[in-house]
Enzyme design. Structure first.
Site, PDB file in Angstrom:
ATOM      1  N   HIS A  76      52.667  40.198  56.330  1.00 47.43           N
ATOM      2  CA  HIS A  76      52.979  41.338  57.205  1.00 47.43           C
ATOM      3  C   HIS A  76      54.432  41.287  57.692  1.00 47.43           C
ATOM      4  O   HIS A  76      54.708  41.228  58.899  1.00 47.43           O
ATOM      5  CB  HIS A  76      52.017  41.391  58.403  1.00 47.43           C
ATOM      6  N   ARG A  81      48.490  49.307  56.005  1.00 43.19           N
ATOM      7  CA  ARG A  81      47.517  48.565  56.803  1.00 43.19           C
ATOM      8  C   ARG A  81      46.418  48.055  55.878  1.00 43.19           C
ATOM      9  O   ARG A  81      46.066  48.710  54.888  1.00 43.19           O
ATOM     10  CB  ARG A  81      46.887  49.464  57.875  1.00 43.19           C
TER      11      ARG A  81
HETATM   12  P1  NAP Z   1      54.327  58.555  59.173  1.00 48.23           P
HETATM   13  O1  NAP Z   1      55.753  58.951  59.347  1.00 48.23           O
HETATM   14  O2  NAP Z   1      53.347  59.029  60.160  1.00 48.23           O
HETATM   15  O3  NAP Z   1      53.897  59.062  57.734  1.00 48.23           O
HETATM   16  C1  NAP Z   1      52.576  59.069  57.306  1.00 48.23           C
HETATM   17  C2  NAP Z   1      52.437  59.935  56.068  1.00 48.23           C
HETATM   18  O4  NAP Z   1      51.092  59.848  55.618  1.00 48.23           O
HETATM   19  C3  NAP Z   1      52.743  61.406  56.299  1.00 48.23           C
HETATM   20  O5  NAP Z   1      53.482  61.899  55.210  1.00 48.23           O
HETATM   21  C4  NAP Z   1      51.364  62.074  56.324  1.00 48.23           C
HETATM   22  O6  NAP Z   1      51.347  63.374  55.794  1.00 48.23           O
HETATM   23  C5  NAP Z   1      50.602  61.174  55.373  1.00 48.23           C
HETATM   24  N1  NAP Z   1      49.166  61.242  55.645  1.00 48.23           N
HETATM   25  C6  NAP Z   1      48.508  60.946  56.794  1.00 48.23           C
HETATM   26  N2  NAP Z   1      47.184  61.132  56.646  1.00 48.23           N
HETATM   27  C7  NAP Z   1      47.008  61.562  55.381  1.00 48.23           C
HETATM   28  C8  NAP Z   1      45.868  61.947  54.635  1.00 48.23           C
HETATM   29  N3  NAP Z   1      44.625  61.905  55.170  1.00 48.23           N
HETATM   30  N4  NAP Z   1      46.062  62.344  53.360  1.00 48.23           N
HETATM   31  C9  NAP Z   1      47.289  62.410  52.821  1.00 48.23           C
HETATM   32  N5  NAP Z   1      48.426  62.058  53.470  1.00 48.23           N
HETATM   33  C10 NAP Z   1      48.275  61.637  54.740  1.00 48.23           C
HETATM   34  O7  NAP Z   1      54.171  56.970  59.079  1.00 48.23           O
HETATM   35  P2  NAP Z   1      55.312  55.882  58.766  1.00 48.23           P
HETATM   36  O8  NAP Z   1      56.124  55.619  59.976  1.00 48.23           O
HETATM   37  O9  NAP Z   1      56.014  56.273  57.517  1.00 48.23           O
HETATM   38  O10 NAP Z   1      54.404  54.566  58.551  1.00 48.23           O
HETATM   39  C11 NAP Z   1      53.615  54.432  57.396  1.00 48.23           C
HETATM   40  C12 NAP Z   1      52.728  53.198  57.457  1.00 48.23           C
HETATM   41  O11 NAP Z   1      53.517  52.018  57.420  1.00 48.23           O
HETATM   42  C13 NAP Z   1      51.839  53.058  58.677  1.00 48.23           C
HETATM   43  O12 NAP Z   1      50.539  52.668  58.256  1.00 48.23           O
HETATM   44  C14 NAP Z   1      52.445  51.903  59.451  1.00 48.23           C
HETATM   45  O13 NAP Z   1      51.470  51.247  60.208  1.00 48.23           O
HETATM   46  C15 NAP Z   1      52.954  51.061  58.299  1.00 48.23           C
HETATM   47  N6  NAP Z   1      54.000  50.092  58.658  1.00 48.23           N
HETATM   48  C16 NAP Z   1      53.900  48.836  58.140  1.00 48.23           C
HETATM   49  C17 NAP Z   1      54.900  47.913  58.391  1.00 48.23           C
HETATM   50  C18 NAP Z   1      54.850  46.536  57.801  1.00 48.23           C
HETATM   51  O14 NAP Z   1      55.659  45.693  58.188  1.00 48.23           O
HETATM   52  N7  NAP Z   1      53.961  46.265  56.869  1.00 48.23           N
HETATM   53  C19 NAP Z   1      55.986  48.269  59.194  1.00 48.23           C
HETATM   54  C20 NAP Z   1      56.063  49.559  59.686  1.00 48.23           C
HETATM   55  C21 NAP Z   1      55.052  50.481  59.419  1.00 48.23           C
HETATM   56  P3  NAP Z   1      51.955  64.638  56.614  1.00 48.23           P
HETATM   57  O15 NAP Z   1      53.397  64.290  56.878  1.00 48.23           O
HETATM   58  O16 NAP Z   1      51.831  65.778  55.673  1.00 48.23           O
HETATM   59  O17 NAP Z   1      51.178  64.749  57.872  1.00 48.23           O
HETATM   60  C1  GLV Z   2      54.230  47.019  61.578  1.00 48.55           C
HETATM   61  O1  GLV Z   2      53.275  46.844  60.915  1.00 48.55           O
HETATM   62  C2  GLV Z   2      54.480  48.235  62.264  1.00 48.55           C
HETATM   63  O2  GLV Z   2      53.536  49.012  62.482  1.00 48.55           O
HETATM   64  O3  GLV Z   2      55.657  48.473  62.638  1.00 48.55           O
END
Ligand code: NAP
Ligand code: GLV
Length: 311
Positions: free
Chosen positions: A274, A226
């Site tokens: 994005h 983000r």
């Molecule tokens: P997720 O499964 O919730 O994973 C988040 C990770 O971040 C977890 O390993 C968590 O640790 C860690 N974390 C959270 N807060 C933290 C902190 N304060 N310090 C250290 N580590 C921390 O999320 P995800 O599904 O992989 O998504 C990741 C990101 O990608 C999100 O921001 C989402 O919005 C973004 N995204 C972007 C797109 C795009 O097209 N650009 C598409 C999809 C998603 P723990 O596991 O230990 O809690």
């Molecule tokens: C895209 O940014 C998503 O959160 O899936």
């Protein structure tokens, strides 16, 4: 009844078509384009819902986010936090994010930005790559669902991969760093820092001048999470000083990225709009149908948002 509030009429129509096929037991309606009584809505599938809308639905039972991130929902102070909120999931989101991260790392390694500029100027010039992937370590900040999927793809290219998260992880082949105590050690090894953190108050502005100075000289940054994570003036200063060699950015505080942003023309920055991981709607609709079936059968829900953690 499930109501879809997506990125516009056509997107909503497509969601409704897929969901009607995949969840034939459920009435599906398009927000704003079909007659719906608020009291009939049990499920909302939403991207960027109008503030107050979710709170106004008296019989709502669950909210499903059209994105893996939920900040577009939780930014509304009135969103019904007592209800289950499910983040978008499914196989394809991880595959596509892994592809994006691998592409971004290779783009940085092989000077994709430099060659794009030379081509635009019709100039034939060698820009040798100083390293191979085998010389470099990619540090994934946020070793969650998507981060873990990128690991084998990066390893297949020859990179060493390490991850940082709140808790210790066992992801095959990726050394795990956990918590603020281990952040410095993680950063010191990250030749390419990939941000895949959720957007929370703790992670807002985390990629700032202080953090960037702790990366090795010549490191690069990829942000596919983000815009709120990155302090853009600090990134530009680190690029201009020569401390950082490049950046690939997919997400921004303001989207679309304003025309006057210095990021557009920066010679060390690659901008994408994005698009890092947008799975096909049919694949996402399959996930949504599964979530509703789980909910109605009383089974545990996947990808459940935790209001205490904030992600
Ligand atoms: P997720 O499964 O919730 O994973 C988040 C990770 O971040 C977890 O390993 C968590 O640790 C860690 N974390 C959270 N807060 C933290 C902190 N304060 N310090 C250290 N580590 C921390 O999320 P995800 O599904 O992989 O998504 C990741 C990101 O990608 C999100 O921001 C989402 O919005 C973004 N995204 C972007 C797109 C795009 O097209 N650009 C598409 C999809 C998603 P723990 O596991 O230990 O809690
Ligand atoms: C895209 O940014 C998503 O959160 O899936």
């Amino acid at each position: 009844m499930l109501v879809v509030k997506a990125e516009g009429r056509r997107a909503q129509q497509e969601w409704c078509e897929h969901l009607t096929t995949l969840a034939p037991w459920l009435a599906i309606r398009s927000h704003g384009f079909e007659e719906v009584r608020d009291e009939d809505i049990a499920y909302a599938l939403a991207w960027d819902p109008p503030p107050g809308w979710l709170a106004s639905l008296p019989n709502l039972k669950m909210v499903i986010s059209i994105g893996a991130g939920v900040d577009h929902i939780t930014q509304d102070p009135s969103w019904p936090r007592h209800l289950p909120l499910v983040r978008m999931g499914g196989e394809e989101i991880g595959q596509r994010m892994g592809e994006y991260v691998a592409w971004a790392c290779l783009n940085l390694l092989r000077n994709g930005q430099g060659f794009a500029r030379l081509q635009a100027e019709r100039r034939w010039k060698h820009l040798p790559a100083a390293n191979t992937a085998r010389d470099l370590t990619v540090g994934i900040m946020g070793m969650g669902t998507l981060g873990a999927r990128a690991v084998p793809m990066l390893q297949g290219l020859g990179y060493t991969v390490i991850g940082w998260s709140r808790g210790r992880k066992t992801v095959e082949g990726a050394e795990s760093y956990a918590g603020s105590d281990e952040l410095d050690a993680f950063l010191a090894r990250s030749d390419v820092l990939v941000c895949l953190l959720p957007s929370t108050p703790e992670t807002s502005g985390i990629i700032n001048a202080g953090l960037l100075t702790r990366l090795p000289a010549g490191a690069a940054v990829v942000n596919a999470a983000r815009g709120a994570h990155l302090v853009v003036p600090d990134l530009i200063a680190a690029l201009d000083s020569g401390h950082l060699s490049g950046a690939v950015l997919d997400v921004f505080d303001t989207e679309p990225l304003p025309e006057d942003s210095p990021l557009w023309a920066h010679p060390k920055v690659t901008v994408t709009p994005h698009v890092a991981s947008i799975a096909r709607r049919r694949e996402r609709a399959r996930f949504v149908a599964g979530v509703i079936a789980d909910f109605e059968a009383g089974r545990p829900l996947p990808n459940l948002y935790d209001p205490i953690r904030g992600y």
